[in-house]
Motif scaffolding. Structure first.
Motif, PDB file in Angstrom:
ATOM      1  N   PRO A   6       6.496  -6.110   5.217  1.00  0.00           N
ATOM      2  CA  PRO A   6       7.336  -4.688   5.134  1.00  0.00           C
ATOM      3  C   PRO A   6       6.598  -3.555   5.318  1.00  0.00           C
ATOM      4  O   PRO A   6       7.294  -2.651   5.845  1.00  0.00           O
ATOM      5  CB  PRO A   6       7.577  -4.859   3.571  1.00  0.00           C
ATOM      6  CG  PRO A   6       6.845  -5.751   2.824  1.00  0.00           C
ATOM      7  CD  PRO A   6       6.207  -6.863   4.083  1.00  0.00           C
ATOM      8  N   VAL A  23      -5.234  -6.292  -3.679  1.00  0.00           N
ATOM      9  CA  VAL A  23      -6.094  -6.582  -4.731  1.00  0.00           C
ATOM     10  C   VAL A  23      -5.290  -6.964  -5.966  1.00  0.00           C
ATOM     11  O   VAL A  23      -5.464  -8.056  -6.466  1.00  0.00           O
ATOM     12  CB  VAL A  23      -6.989  -5.674  -5.230  1.00  0.00           C
ATOM     13  CG1 VAL A  23      -7.931  -5.849  -6.471  1.00  0.00           C
ATOM     14  CG2 VAL A  23      -8.132  -5.098  -4.227  1.00  0.00           C
ATOM     15  N   LEU A  24      -4.284  -6.173  -6.212  1.00  0.00           N
ATOM     16  CA  LEU A  24      -3.262  -6.528  -7.563  1.00  0.00           C
ATOM     17  C   LEU A  24      -2.628  -7.758  -7.186  1.00  0.00           C
ATOM     18  O   LEU A  24      -2.572  -8.862  -8.088  1.00  0.00           O
ATOM     19  CB  LEU A  24      -2.271  -5.270  -7.772  1.00  0.00           C
ATOM     20  CG  LEU A  24      -1.403  -5.624  -8.770  1.00  0.00           C
ATOM     21  CD1 LEU A  24      -2.186  -5.307 -10.048  1.00  0.00           C
ATOM     22  CD2 LEU A  24      -0.062  -4.635  -8.696  1.00  0.00           C
ATOM     23  N   LEU A  25      -2.049  -8.292  -6.005  1.00  0.00           N
ATOM     24  CA  LEU A  25      -1.294  -9.165  -5.600  1.00  0.00           C
ATOM     25  C   LEU A  25      -2.552 -10.549  -5.828  1.00  0.00           C
ATOM     26  O   LEU A  25      -2.133 -11.507  -6.331  1.00  0.00           O
ATOM     27  CB  LEU A  25      -0.582  -9.351  -4.338  1.00  0.00           C
ATOM     28  CG  LEU A  25       0.721  -9.071  -4.444  1.00  0.00           C
ATOM     29  CD1 LEU A  25       1.114  -7.823  -5.132  1.00  0.00           C
ATOM     30  CD2 LEU A  25       1.434  -9.193  -3.258  1.00  0.00           C
ATOM     31  N   GLN A  69       1.264 -15.129   0.867  1.00  0.00           N
ATOM     32  CA  GLN A  69       2.144 -14.289   0.058  1.00  0.00           C
ATOM     33  C   GLN A  69       1.884 -12.823   0.455  1.00  0.00           C
ATOM     34  O   GLN A  69       2.806 -12.138   0.091  1.00  0.00           O
ATOM     35  CB  GLN A  69       2.055 -14.628  -1.268  1.00  0.00           C
ATOM     36  CG  GLN A  69       2.698 -15.934  -1.738  1.00  0.00           C
ATOM     37  CD  GLN A  69       2.393 -16.654  -2.956  1.00  0.00           C
ATOM     38  OE1 GLN A  69       1.389 -16.346  -3.725  1.00  0.00           O
ATOM     39  NE2 GLN A  69       3.378 -17.387  -3.560  1.00  0.00           N
ATOM     40  N   TYR A 128       8.808  -0.690  -0.902  1.00  0.00           N
ATOM     41  CA  TYR A 128       9.874  -1.193  -0.296  1.00  0.00           C
ATOM     42  C   TYR A 128      10.609  -2.290  -0.944  1.00  0.00           C
ATOM     43  O   TYR A 128      11.582  -2.963  -0.458  1.00  0.00           O
ATOM     44  CB  TYR A 128       9.349  -1.705   1.034  1.00  0.00           C
ATOM     45  CG  TYR A 128       7.962  -2.246   1.034  1.00  0.00           C
ATOM     46  CD1 TYR A 128       6.910  -1.591   1.359  1.00  0.00           C
ATOM     47  CD2 TYR A 128       7.782  -3.646   0.298  1.00  0.00           C
ATOM     48  CE1 TYR A 128       5.443  -2.100   1.307  1.00  0.00           C
ATOM     49  CE2 TYR A 128       6.593  -4.102   0.394  1.00  0.00           C
ATOM     50  CZ  TYR A 128       5.260  -3.372   0.892  1.00  0.00           C
ATOM     51  OH  TYR A 128       4.172  -3.902   0.469  1.00  0.00           O
ATOM     52  N   ILE A 176       5.528 -14.964  -7.382  1.00  0.00           N
ATOM     53  CA  ILE A 176       4.157 -15.303  -6.711  1.00  0.00           C
ATOM     54  C   ILE A 176       3.470 -16.677  -7.235  1.00  0.00           C
ATOM     55  O   ILE A 176       3.232 -17.692  -6.552  1.00  0.00           O
ATOM     56  CB  ILE A 176       3.037 -14.322  -6.724  1.00  0.00           C
ATOM     57  CG1 ILE A 176       3.287 -13.275  -5.636  1.00  0.00           C
ATOM     58  CG2 ILE A 176       1.504 -14.778  -6.784  1.00  0.00           C
ATOM     59  CD1 ILE A 176       2.563 -12.016  -5.708  1.00  0.00           C
ATOM     60  N   PHE A 187       3.074 -10.876 -16.010  1.00  0.00           N
ATOM     61  CA  PHE A 187       2.298 -11.541 -15.446  1.00  0.00           C
ATOM     62  C   PHE A 187       1.627 -12.514 -16.397  1.00  0.00           C
ATOM     63  O   PHE A 187       1.477 -13.894 -16.397  1.00  0.00           O
ATOM     64  CB  PHE A 187       1.231 -10.677 -14.514  1.00  0.00           C
ATOM     65  CG  PHE A 187      -0.113 -11.486 -13.976  1.00  0.00           C
ATOM     66  CD1 PHE A 187       0.265 -12.876 -13.251  1.00  0.00           C
ATOM     67  CD2 PHE A 187      -1.104 -11.010 -14.399  1.00  0.00           C
ATOM     68  CE1 PHE A 187      -0.899 -13.266 -12.468  1.00  0.00           C
ATOM     69  CE2 PHE A 187      -2.301 -11.926 -13.799  1.00  0.00           C
ATOM     70  CZ  PHE A 187      -2.111 -13.116 -12.956  1.00  0.00           C
ATOM     71  N   ALA A 220      -3.008  -2.493  -3.650  1.00  0.00           N
ATOM     72  CA  ALA A 220      -1.522  -3.414  -4.022  1.00  0.00           C
ATOM     73  C   ALA A 220      -2.123  -4.891  -3.462  1.00  0.00           C
ATOM     74  O   ALA A 220      -1.872  -5.681  -4.296  1.00  0.00           O
ATOM     75  CB  ALA A 220      -0.651  -2.994  -3.089  1.00  0.00           C
ATOM     76  N   ALA A 224      -5.026 -10.569  -7.737  1.00  0.00           N
ATOM     77  CA  ALA A 224      -5.187 -10.918  -9.016  1.00  0.00           C
ATOM     78  C   ALA A 224      -4.367 -11.648  -9.590  1.00  0.00           C
ATOM     79  O   ALA A 224      -4.421 -12.441 -10.750  1.00  0.00           O
ATOM     80  CB  ALA A 224      -5.527  -9.741  -9.800  1.00  0.00           C
ATOM     81  N   MET A 225      -3.070 -11.586  -9.041  1.00  0.00           N
ATOM     82  CA  MET A 225      -1.913 -12.420  -9.774  1.00  0.00           C
ATOM     83  C   MET A 225      -1.660 -13.713  -9.134  1.00  0.00           C
ATOM     84  O   MET A 225      -1.046 -14.509  -9.534  1.00  0.00           O
ATOM     85  CB  MET A 225      -0.591 -11.571  -9.271  1.00  0.00           C
ATOM     86  CG  MET A 225      -0.021 -10.299  -9.896  1.00  0.00           C
ATOM     87  SD  MET A 225       1.447  -9.776  -9.200  1.00  0.00           S
ATOM     88  CE  MET A 225       1.343  -7.903 -10.267  1.00  0.00           C
ATOM     89  N   GLY A 226      -2.621 -13.993  -8.324  1.00  0.00           N
ATOM     90  CA  GLY A 226      -2.827 -15.433  -7.596  1.00  0.00           C
ATOM     91  C   GLY A 226      -2.237 -15.769  -6.520  1.00  0.00           C
ATOM     92  O   GLY A 226      -1.942 -16.870  -6.078  1.00  0.00           O
ATOM     93  N   ALA A 227      -1.940 -14.623  -5.763  1.00  0.00           N
ATOM     94  CA  ALA A 227      -1.198 -14.805  -4.431  1.00  0.00           C
ATOM     95  C   ALA A 227      -1.951 -15.322  -3.448  1.00  0.00           C
ATOM     96  O   ALA A 227      -3.337 -15.046  -3.130  1.00  0.00           O
ATOM     97  CB  ALA A 227      -0.581 -13.360  -3.923  1.00  0.00           C
ATOM     98  N   HIS A 265       4.661 -10.274   1.147  1.00  0.00           N
ATOM     99  CA  HIS A 265       5.072  -9.172   0.333  1.00  0.00           C
ATOM    100  C   HIS A 265       4.786  -7.848   0.586  1.00  0.00           C
ATOM    101  O   HIS A 265       5.279  -6.892   0.142  1.00  0.00           O
ATOM    102  CB  HIS A 265       4.853  -9.480  -1.157  1.00  0.00           C
ATOM    103  CG  HIS A 265       5.725 -10.782  -1.842  1.00  0.00           C
ATOM    104  ND1 HIS A 265       6.635 -10.731  -1.925  1.00  0.00           N
ATOM    105  CD2 HIS A 265       5.128 -12.031  -1.879  1.00  0.00           C
ATOM    106  CE1 HIS A 265       7.288 -11.806  -2.490  1.00  0.00           C
ATOM    107  NE2 HIS A 265       6.260 -12.598  -2.678  1.00  0.00           N
ATOM    108  N   ILE A 266       3.475  -7.685   1.446  1.00  0.00           N
ATOM    109  CA  ILE A 266       2.864  -6.291   1.523  1.00  0.00           C
ATOM    110  C   ILE A 266       2.834  -6.119   3.172  1.00  0.00           C
ATOM    111  O   ILE A 266       3.357  -5.150   3.635  1.00  0.00           O
ATOM    112  CB  ILE A 266       1.603  -6.405   1.078  1.00  0.00           C
ATOM    113  CG1 ILE A 266       1.657  -6.231  -0.734  1.00  0.00           C
ATOM    114  CG2 ILE A 266       0.876  -4.926   1.560  1.00  0.00           C
ATOM    115  CD1 ILE A 266       0.481  -6.189  -1.160  1.00  0.00           C
TER     116      ILE A 266
END
Lengths: 253, 255
Positions: free
Chosen positions: A173, A154-156, A165, B86, B99, B147, A152, A158-161, A169-170
């Motif tokens: 939580p 890596v995914l974020l 962030q 969550y 993002i 995205f 997750a 890849a979205m440019g986080a 976001h991870i």
């Protein structure tokens, strides 16, 4: 329906066991098995409880204040420690073992030192509460941080986080579960910690009151305080459970 | 119009070659499958295309611009949906927009417009664990689409679903791809899935993995479920099986 019935029976068993223990206690007292001043009967404890309730409430104010302030600082300290240990592996390796070892030091042994250093006011009480509270929360949060889903992240990414962030976001939580698990332990530690610190001196608080009734040999009142402290702890644990449910609505759905 | 182009990609791990001289291209609006057995290097190639891995040799172009080794240019979706447990479905799918700096309100508006097409109406406030596997994959696909919509890479997105749900998802995928004009590169090890979905199939074989053949599936779109049992379909299937039969990768099983 069946589930509800099960929840009733689940609560019934410990209730029956509790009542049974009180009955046995009552029978032993009534039969004169132990002297009344050593182990007062349940009825006398109940009367003492009702009689001293106003005093108890007053002292509880002080104790709860110390517990809450200490808990708040404890949570802040735990959060900072957990974040640092998660981000810097060096800190994790260096301080995690130290923290674990520090927990083997009994609180009751540290309390006199704190009084010596910080005086008879609320400061040593709050300090002791911080010391006993922060560890379970820090460990709970750290476990949460370490249990995140790498894919997750890596995914974020890849979205440019940004790392901020990713944290928001991870990581944040993900550590809530561990945080609340730690907090449930810490709230009861907080009350007990404050009481222990109060034993060693002060003007108000349940611990101070406890020493007073002990010195006047009023053991029925002593039992009343013990029961009162238990009730406070139970209510606080319940409050944390409600807060947890509210903060993590995805859990029970 | 050429959207994605990979030129002579070679990748090796520990000095053994995993994929060798793989070239492929995708045109706008095409659904192309990369078909091959597990372990053939499909996912390695996928990593290169999405910019997560740097190839030893070769280059990747997105709309004429080189993006070799640059992540964040192409959106991709994996077998695992990776929905955050969550966050509600709305929070999950709008995450890429948030993002990238969109306000919550704008992101929800933009994402909300697609809920009906993606069969997610009424799921906005639900959590991933309340959804079925098919719905979760649709939500993950919507997040991927939000995205970057130019092209999406899909790495075996339906392989964890049961066969019946899988068929429903494939039919749905074709209709949504058509409707939104999606360009997609679909990685799969399922021959039927590849024929059913694709305009073109790249068949990967060998060790190191390379593209053995390129097959055009000429059947008209939109395709219905009947296509999967037609003579035409079976002819394609036979052709692909013949290609795979000659694959040295499987010589050890005596195929």
């Amino acid at each position: 329906m069946k589930k509800r019935l099960k929840s009733i029976t689940d609560k019934a068993y410990p209730a029956i066991a509790g009542v049974l223990i009180i009955i046995i206690w009552h029978v032993i007292s009534a039969a004169g098995g132990v002297r009344e001043y050593l182990l007062p009967s349940p009825m006398r404890v109940l009367f003492a409880f009702v009689e001293t309730l106003p005093e108890l409430m007053q002292h509880a104010g002080t104790t709860l204040f110390e517990a809450f302030v200490g808990l708040t600082f404890g949570i802040m300290l735990a959060f900072i420690m957990a974040v640092i240990m998660d981000r810097a592996d060096f800190f994790y390796r260096a301080f995690y073992p130290v923290l674990v070892v520090s927990q083997t030091i009994p609180a009751i042994a540290v309390a006199p030192l704190l009084v010596l250093w910080l005086g008879y006011g609320v400061a040593p009480k709050i300090a002791l509460v911080v010391l006993v509270c922060f560890f379970p929360i820090a460990i709970g949060m750290l476990d949460g941080f370490k249990s995140i889903d790498r894919d997750a992240v890596v995914l974020l990414r890849a979205m440019g986080a940004t790392s901020g962030q990713v944290f928001y976001h991870i990581k944040l939580p993900s550590c809530l579960g561990g945080f609340f698990a730690g907090l449930k332990i810490s709230v009861s530690y907080a009350v007990v910690g404050a009481v222990i610190a109060e034993w060693l001196g002060g003007n108000a608080g349940l611990g101070v009151y406890m020493t007073r009734v002990r010195k006047s040999y009023a053991y029925d009142k002593m039992f009343a305080v013990i029961i009162f402290i238990s009730i406070i702890s139970l209510l606080l644990i319940k409050a944390v459970a409600i807060l947890e449910k509210y903060s993590m609505p995805w859990k029970d759905k | 119009m050429n959207i994605l182009k990979a030129e002579d990609i070679s990748v090796s791990y520990d000095s053994s070659l995993v994929i060798k001289d793989v070239s492929l291209n995708l045109n706008k609006g095409e659904v192309v499958c990369l078909l091959g057995a597990s372990g053939i290097g499909k996912s390695t190639l996928f990593g290169v295309l999405s910019g997560v891995h740097l190839p030893d040799l070769g280059r990747v172009f997105l709309k004429g611009k080189e993006i070799t080794g640059k992540a964040g240019e192409i959106s991709y979706m994996q077998q695992r949906d990776l929905l955050l447990p969550y966050k509600t479905i709305m929070e999950n799918v709008s995450l890429p927009l948030i993002i990238n700096g969109a306000s919550k309100k704008d992101a929800y508006m933009a994402a909300g417009a697609y809920f009906e097409s993606f069969g997610l109406t009424g799921c906005e406030k639900k959590y991933p664990n309340q959804l079925s596997g098919g719905m979760r994959q649709r939500a993950a696909l919507l997040r991927t689409y939000l995205f970057k919509s130019d092209i999406i890479l899909l790495d075996e997105p339906f392989s964890d679903l049961d066969v019946i749900t899988k068929h429903a998802m494939q039919t749905w995928f074709l209709s949504i791809a058509e409707k939104l004009g999606v360009t997609a590169l679909f990685i799969t090890h399922d021959i039927d899935e590849a024929i059913f979905l694709s305009d073109r199939i790249y068949v990967m074989t060998g060790k190191p993995g390379k593209i053995a053949n390129e097959i055009n599936i000429l059947s008209q779109k939109p395709r219905q479920a009947e296509f999967a049992v037609s003579a035409e379909f079976n002819a394609y299937k036979r052709k692909i099986m013949d290609i795979l039969k000659n694959d040295s990768f499987f010589s050890f099983v005596g195929l």
